[in-house]
Design a protein around this motif. Structure first.
Motif, PDB file in Angstrom:
ATOM      1  N   GLY A 232      -8.773 -24.273   4.864  1.00 30.65           N
ATOM      2  CA  GLY A 232      -8.597 -25.243   3.800  1.00 30.65           C
ATOM      3  C   GLY A 232      -7.998 -24.595   2.566  1.00 30.65           C
ATOM      4  O   GLY A 232      -6.894 -24.029   2.612  1.00 30.65           O
ATOM      5  N   ASP A 233      -8.731 -24.650   1.456  1.00 34.39           N
ATOM      6  CA  ASP A 233      -8.243 -24.079   0.204  1.00 34.39           C
ATOM      7  C   ASP A 233      -8.550 -22.590   0.071  1.00 34.39           C
ATOM      8  O   ASP A 233      -8.258 -21.986  -0.962  1.00 34.39           O
ATOM      9  N   TRP A 234      -9.141 -21.992   1.106  1.00 31.32           N
ATOM     10  CA  TRP A 234      -9.517 -20.586   1.062  1.00 31.32           C
ATOM     11  C   TRP A 234      -8.628 -19.765   1.991  1.00 31.32           C
ATOM     12  O   TRP A 234      -8.289 -20.201   3.079  1.00 31.32           O
ATOM     13  N   THR A 235      -8.270 -18.568   1.540  1.00 28.12           N
ATOM     14  CA  THR A 235      -7.508 -17.634   2.372  1.00 28.12           C
ATOM     15  C   THR A 235      -8.117 -16.239   2.228  1.00 28.12           C
ATOM     16  O   THR A 235      -8.392 -15.791   1.111  1.00 28.12           O
ATOM     17  N   TRP A 236      -8.336 -15.581   3.380  1.00 24.66           N
ATOM     18  CA  TRP A 236      -8.788 -14.193   3.402  1.00 24.66           C
ATOM     19  C   TRP A 236      -7.669 -13.318   3.948  1.00 24.66           C
ATOM     20  O   TRP A 236      -7.006 -13.669   4.921  1.00 24.66           O
ATOM     21  N   ARG A 237      -7.479 -12.174   3.301  1.00 23.13           N
ATOM     22  CA  ARG A 237      -6.498 -11.199   3.793  1.00 23.13           C
ATOM     23  C   ARG A 237      -7.161  -9.826   3.840  1.00 23.13           C
ATOM     24  O   ARG A 237      -7.861  -9.444   2.905  1.00 23.13           O
ATOM     25  N   GLU A 238      -6.912  -9.079   4.911  1.00 22.06           N
ATOM     26  CA  GLU A 238      -7.447  -7.733   5.052  1.00 22.06           C
ATOM     27  C   GLU A 238      -6.330  -6.799   5.498  1.00 22.06           C
ATOM     28  O   GLU A 238      -5.370  -7.222   6.144  1.00 22.06           O
ATOM     29  N   PHE A 239      -6.467  -5.526   5.138  1.00 18.94           N
ATOM     30  CA  PHE A 239      -5.492  -4.550   5.623  1.00 18.94           C
ATOM     31  C   PHE A 239      -6.167  -3.207   5.865  1.00 18.94           C
ATOM     32  O   PHE A 239      -7.198  -2.877   5.273  1.00 18.94           O
ATOM     33  N   LEU A 240      -5.566  -2.461   6.768  1.00 21.20           N
ATOM     34  CA  LEU A 240      -5.932  -1.074   7.050  1.00 21.20           C
ATOM     35  C   LEU A 240      -4.636  -0.304   7.191  1.00 21.20           C
ATOM     36  O   LEU A 240      -3.723  -0.748   7.896  1.00 21.20           O
ATOM     37  N   ARG A 241      -4.526   0.850   6.525  1.00 16.99           N
ATOM     38  CA  ARG A 241      -3.340   1.679   6.672  1.00 16.99           C
ATOM     39  C   ARG A 241      -3.741   3.148   6.674  1.00 16.99           C
ATOM     40  O   ARG A 241      -4.723   3.554   6.040  1.00 16.99           O
ATOM     41  N   ILE A 242      -2.969   3.921   7.411  1.00 16.88           N
ATOM     42  CA  ILE A 242      -3.150   5.366   7.476  1.00 16.88           C
ATOM     43  C   ILE A 242      -1.815   5.992   7.109  1.00 16.88           C
ATOM     44  O   ILE A 242      -0.812   5.790   7.799  1.00 16.88           O
ATOM     45  N   ASP A 243      -1.796   6.725   6.013  1.00 16.55           N
ATOM     46  CA  ASP A 243      -0.581   7.401   5.560  1.00 16.55           C
ATOM     47  C   ASP A 243      -0.586   8.851   6.031  1.00 16.55           C
ATOM     48  O   ASP A 243      -1.642   9.484   6.134  1.00 16.55           O
ATOM     49  N   ASN A 244       0.627   9.378   6.306  1.00 15.44           N
ATOM     50  CA  ASN A 244       0.787  10.744   6.792  1.00 15.44           C
ATOM     51  C   ASN A 244      -0.118  10.977   8.001  1.00 15.44           C
ATOM     52  O   ASN A 244      -1.002  11.847   8.001  1.00 15.44           O
ATOM     53  N   VAL A 245       0.139  10.189   9.029  1.00 16.69           N
ATOM     54  CA  VAL A 245      -0.708  10.191  10.225  1.00 16.69           C
ATOM     55  C   VAL A 245      -0.833  11.580  10.831  1.00 16.69           C
ATOM     56  O   VAL A 245      -1.906  11.986  11.300  1.00 16.69           O
ATOM     57  N   THR A 246       0.249  12.347  10.821  1.00 19.39           N
ATOM     58  CA  THR A 246       0.230  13.680  11.437  1.00 19.39           C
ATOM     59  C   THR A 246      -0.342  14.751  10.515  1.00 19.39           C
ATOM     60  O   THR A 246      -0.377  15.925  10.888  1.00 19.39           O
ATOM     61  N   ASP A 247      -0.780  14.373   9.313  1.00 24.19           N
ATOM     62  CA  ASP A 247      -1.391  15.291   8.351  1.00 24.19           C
ATOM     63  C   ASP A 247      -0.465  16.461   8.033  1.00 24.19           C
ATOM     64  O   ASP A 247      -0.892  17.619   7.962  1.00 24.19           O
ATOM     65  N   ARG A 248       0.799  16.155   7.809  1.00 20.59           N
ATOM     66  CA  ARG A 248       1.769  17.213   7.547  1.00 20.59           C
ATOM     67  C   ARG A 248       1.677  17.698   6.107  1.00 20.59           C
ATOM     68  O   ARG A 248       1.670  16.898   5.165  1.00 20.59           O
ATOM     69  N   ALA A 249       1.621  19.019   5.918  1.00 17.10           N
ATOM     70  CA  ALA A 249       1.675  19.602   4.580  1.00 17.10           C
ATOM     71  C   ALA A 249       3.107  19.522   4.071  1.00 17.10           C
ATOM     72  O   ALA A 249       4.048  19.886   4.781  1.00 17.10           O
ATOM     73  N   HIS A 250       3.271  19.061   2.858  1.00 20.82           N
ATOM     74  CA  HIS A 250       4.621  18.876   2.315  1.00 20.82           C
ATOM     75  C   HIS A 250       4.565  18.832   0.794  1.00 20.82           C
ATOM     76  O   HIS A 250       3.514  18.582   0.198  1.00 20.82           O
ATOM     77  N   ALA A 251       5.694  19.089   0.179  1.00 25.31           N
ATOM     78  CA  ALA A 251       5.827  18.932  -1.268  1.00 25.31           C
ATOM     79  C   ALA A 251       6.233  17.491  -1.550  1.00 25.31           C
ATOM     80  O   ALA A 251       7.312  17.048  -1.149  1.00 25.31           O
ATOM     81  N   GLY A 252       5.369  16.755  -2.231  1.00 26.14           N
ATOM     82  CA  GLY A 252       5.679  15.363  -2.523  1.00 26.14           C
ATOM     83  C   GLY A 252       6.734  15.212  -3.595  1.00 26.14           C
ATOM     84  O   GLY A 252       7.506  14.262  -3.594  1.00 26.14           O
TER      85      GLY A 252
ATOM     86  N   GLY B 169      -2.384  14.755   2.198  1.00 30.52           N
ATOM     87  CA  GLY B 169      -2.542  14.849   3.641  1.00 30.52           C
ATOM     88  C   GLY B 169      -2.843  13.480   4.225  1.00 30.52           C
ATOM     89  O   GLY B 169      -2.581  12.442   3.603  1.00 30.52           O
ATOM     90  N   ARG B 170      -3.403  13.473   5.436  1.00 35.77           N
ATOM     91  CA  ARG B 170      -3.723  12.192   6.071  1.00 35.77           C
ATOM     92  C   ARG B 170      -4.683  11.409   5.180  1.00 35.77           C
ATOM     93  O   ARG B 170      -5.707  11.919   4.725  1.00 35.77           O
ATOM     94  N   SER B 171      -4.347  10.143   4.916  1.00 39.94           N
ATOM     95  CA  SER B 171      -5.141   9.315   4.010  1.00 39.94           C
ATOM     96  C   SER B 171      -5.362   7.946   4.644  1.00 39.94           C
ATOM     97  O   SER B 171      -4.429   7.361   5.215  1.00 39.94           O
ATOM     98  N   VAL B 172      -6.578   7.440   4.518  1.00 36.27           N
ATOM     99  CA  VAL B 172      -6.947   6.157   5.102  1.00 36.27           C
ATOM    100  C   VAL B 172      -7.343   5.201   3.979  1.00 36.27           C
ATOM    101  O   VAL B 172      -8.124   5.569   3.086  1.00 36.27           O
ATOM    102  N   TYR B 173      -6.811   3.975   4.035  1.00 34.79           N
ATOM    103  CA  TYR B 173      -7.105   2.979   3.013  1.00 34.79           C
ATOM    104  C   TYR B 173      -7.422   1.640   3.669  1.00 34.79           C
ATOM    105  O   TYR B 173      -6.814   1.270   4.689  1.00 34.79           O
ATOM    106  N   VAL B 174      -8.350   0.907   3.087  1.00 34.72           N
ATOM    107  CA  VAL B 174      -8.684  -0.440   3.550  1.00 34.72           C
ATOM    108  C   VAL B 174      -8.748  -1.350   2.331  1.00 34.72           C
ATOM    109  O   VAL B 174      -9.002  -0.899   1.202  1.00 34.72           O
ATOM    110  N   GLY B 175      -8.521  -2.618   2.554  1.00 35.75           N
ATOM    111  CA  GLY B 175      -8.579  -3.557   1.446  1.00 35.75           C
ATOM    112  C   GLY B 175      -8.815  -4.973   1.925  1.00 35.75           C
ATOM    113  O   GLY B 175      -8.544  -5.305   3.093  1.00 35.75           O
ATOM    114  N   VAL B 176      -9.322  -5.807   1.032  1.00 33.48           N
ATOM    115  CA  VAL B 176      -9.544  -7.210   1.335  1.00 33.48           C
ATOM    116  C   VAL B 176      -9.218  -8.025   0.093  1.00 33.48           C
ATOM    117  O   VAL B 176      -9.444  -7.581  -1.036  1.00 33.48           O
TER     118      VAL B 176
END
Length: 711
Positions: A660-680, A697-704
């Motif tokens: 109806g008038d409500w919407t839920w959104r969720e996300f999950l993401r993993i950045d730098n999956v291979t955990d590579r060392a690098h100069a950003g 390095g490898r970073s995990v994020y979730v959100g709603v």
């Protein structure tokens, strides 16, 4: 405090800037933009512009992202580099076709705007921390010759426009969390007063806070932001009121030397913790835009803004380097008031053979900053405020008349523009002591920026475009603050750099998507470079000629449930003339050669981005895979060291449920999956050889996110 409501608001500068075709809606999200861009959809703006323009929709910017930094959603724009330094004390590192790459902190050489209000100071230095991503309607990125029409130090332009409130009322609130103690909480409310038959004010409110423990020791940060936009239409025009507030506190981990980076890229150099390096910022600004149709195609547009910004920063300058009488100390205490206005007349006329748009205006920006400098120690205690070592008032001002005309038919667009920029700096020194004379002074830069562009439709699915123009990049107040040889006072020998830019490209659109290919070249005279960078003091000089040329490719391709978004930039950026620089202190005269043909530091020869998005058709899910490649980057003018090339992979999934008038959104993401060392990113020409800023390095994020619509 804000000067009497920002000098009685000193207001009135432009409210919208996009000429539309007959019968198309007026684009009400914009504010003054000298470049005439026709069409009201993102694709139409790209398709009909005679230059390189990218438009990223606000929903694209937010989808499955943390909604904290511009670097999250703009990797798909070729020619643009937005690097998250993982150091919120120094802001993002932004460059466009090489402009801005030399900035050790903040943003320079690239103009930033939020709803038409500059996030760049008159001297060309800016910050992107106050960009309200949560309520963004779109972000426009202008590259190439047409960016020069935004004034001096506009090698590129990034302009964010927030949403207008509409019916039904919508409330959104979201939370995200992830690695290194990062969290973000934000809420947005938009709607419209009155009734559908007699609407009143449209409103959009955006408030948020985020914090992180940081990727490395001494890199924790927190930031709070608030943004309010009120709009009201009236007969033949509209009024827009804007209010923005931001405050932040960030520790500064500094960069790493090559030895430190190779040993452990997640460490922090000892001097950062010894001096407790940190930065606090508080900023408030207000803006007002008004536009009115005058009849027979004439329109007047006015906009004004004002604000106050306070900065307090503790640096890691050794105590011995603060001994000389001319030292400014190791603590910066800055209080800045700024304001500006812009007024424009515009004519839109439709003829049997096409449409003519002419715009002419006058823009002015002012800043006054009281700058204090203190020692960063008391006795043997480091990282605390000590004796006063600097006390001055600096002012910067611009006054720019401009004119632009566009003739457009169904198949052809011709655009010509001219802007004259005048930038003036003055400094009043109040700290006068033995060995530190009165350093008061003034200097001024000015020049014309002409631009010419053409777009020609070859077939309904293919068109060509080309543009050419001249630009002017002035030094910032920080860059002009010291003279050659380390003497204090404004440096009258430092000239503005002047550039000639050209581009030519093809755009295509088919049933499966769209694509663009652009060749570009920029030749610069009197490039501004570091002369010496020691003891916490940087001096600058002009280094002769440079050349940047390259190729940009981008597209969006869709086959069934799969969407592919690639972007690729190849750029060769080199010094055409050799020059001398300093590497030690004291340095009475530069004596270390930089060879002609050396690469400009901080710029990768190749940069690539690829996103695969798959919508399987169940649970309203979208699965994404991103690959980002960054080529090797020199860290200094002498090219004595460089980062290694790196390729990073990110994966994500997001879901959406509607009730109806409500919407839920969720996300999950993993950045730098291979955990590579690098100069950003790199700190170009850093005086202590701490060039390297490690990427995460490898970073995990979730959100709603929860969305509620009120009928």
């Amino acid at each position: 405090m804000l000067r009497p409501v920002i000098a009685a608001m000193q207001l009135m500068v432009i409210g919208s800037a996009f000429a539309q075709t007959a019968g198309e809606r007026e684009d009400t999200a914009g504010a003054l933009a000298p470049v005439v861009i026709t069409g009201d959809s993102a694709w139409q703006q790209r398709w009909l512009a005679p230059g390189s323009v990218e438009v990223v929709d606000g929903e694209e910017l937010r989808a499955g992202q943390l909604q904290i930094n511009l670097s999250e959603g703009l990797a798909r724009v070729p020619g643009l580099v937005v690097r998250n330094r993982q150091n919120y004390a120094q802001d993002l590192q932004i460059s466009v076709r090489g402009y801005g790459a030399r900035a050790p902190f903040g943003v320079r050489g690239v103009r930033l705007y939020v709803d038409g209000i500059p996030a760049s100071a008159p001297d060309g230095q800016g910050q992107a921390a106050n960009f309200p991503i949560g309520s963004a309607d779109r972000v426009e990125v202008i590259r190439g010759p047409f960016s020069a029409l935004y004034g001096a130090s506009a090698g590129g332009v990034i302009a964010l426009y927030t949403q207008d409130g509409a019916r039904p009322t919508e409330w959104r609130t979201g939370v995200a969390a992830g690695s290194n103690g990062l969290w973000r909480l934000s809420t947005q409310l938009s709607g419209q007063t009155g009734t559908p038959a007699q609407p009143g004010w449209s409103y959009t409110l955006d408030a948020g806070k985020f914090a992180t423990d940081g990727e490395r020791p001494q890199s924790a940060a927190s930031r709070s932001t608030g943004n309010l936009k009120l709009t009201r239409a009236h007969d033949g025009g509209r009024t827009v009121l804007l209010l923005n507030r931001q405050s932040s506190l960030a520790l500064d981990p500094l960069g790493l030397t090559r030895a430190e980076f190779d040993a452990d890229p997640q460490q922090t150099t000892a001097s950062a913790t010894q001096f407790n390096t940190r930065k606090s910022v508080s900023q408030t600004q207000i803006g007002l835009a008004w536009e009115q149709a005058l009849g027979q195609g004439h329109r007047i547009e006015l906009l004004g803004y004002g604000g106050q910004r306070a900065v307090r920063q503790f640096q890691a300058i050794p105590t011995g380097a603060q001994t000389p009488p001319g030292s400014a100390g190791g603590v910066i205490d800055l209080d800045r008031d700024y304001w500006g206005w812009n007024a424009r007349w515009r004519l839109d006329r439709t003829y049997d053979s096409g449409r003519l748009t002419v715009a002419a205006g006058l823009a002015s920006d002012r800043q006054t900053e009281d700058r204090l400098g203190f020692e960063n120690f008391v006795g043997t205690t480091l990282g605390v405020q000590g004796r006063l070592r600097r006390d001055e008032t600096n002012r910067a001002s611009t006054l720019d008349p401009y004119i632009q005309a566009e003739w457009r038919t169904a198949a052809t667009t011709l655009t010509a523009g001219l802007r004259h920029s005048r930038v003036r700096f003055t400094s009043a020194d109040r700290y006068i002591a033995a060995g530190n004379p009165d350093d008061s002074g003034a200097t001024q830069y000015d020049g014309f920026s002409p631009v010419l562009g053409i777009r020609r439709e070859l077939t309904p699915q293919l068109q060509a475009f080309a543009s050419v123009g001249r630009g002017l990049e002035t030094p910032t107040l920080n860059e002009v603050a010291y003279r050659t040889g380390g003497q204090t006072g404004l440096n009258p020998a430092l000239n503005a750099s002047r550039s000639l830019s050209a581009e030519a490209g093809l755009r295509g659109r088919q049933g499966w998507g769209s694509w663009s290919a652009t060749l570009f070249e920029t030749r610069t005279q009197d490039e501004i470079v570091v002369l010496s960078n020691t003891g916490g003091r940087s001096t600058f000089q002009n280094a002769g000629r440079t050349r940047r040329h390259g190729l940009e490719l981008s597209g969006v391709m869709q086959w069934g449930p799969v969407t592919i978004t690639p972007a690729y930039t190849w750029m060769d950026a080199r010094y055409r003339d050799g020059f001398l620089t300093c590497t030690a202190s004291p340095c009475a005269a530069p004596n270390v050669p930089v060879a002609a043909g050396n690469r400009l530091p901080g710029l990768a020869k190749q940069q690539a981005y690829l996103q695969l998005a798959w919508e399987p058709g169940w649970a309203n899910s979208v699965w994404t895979l991103e690959a980002t490649h960054t080529g090797r980057m020199a860290v200094n003018d002498r090219n004595t060291d460089a980062t290694a090339a790196s390729t990073l992979f990110n994966v994500g999934v997001r879901f959406e449920q509607n009730r109806g008038d409500w919407t839920w959104r969720e996300f999950l993401r993993i950045d730098n999956v291979t955990d590579r060392a690098h100069a950003g990113s790199v700190i170009v020409n850093e005086g202590n050889n701490r060039f390297f800023e490690p990427g995460p390095g490898r970073s995990v994020y979730v959100g709603v996110e929860l969305v509620r619509r009120f009928p």
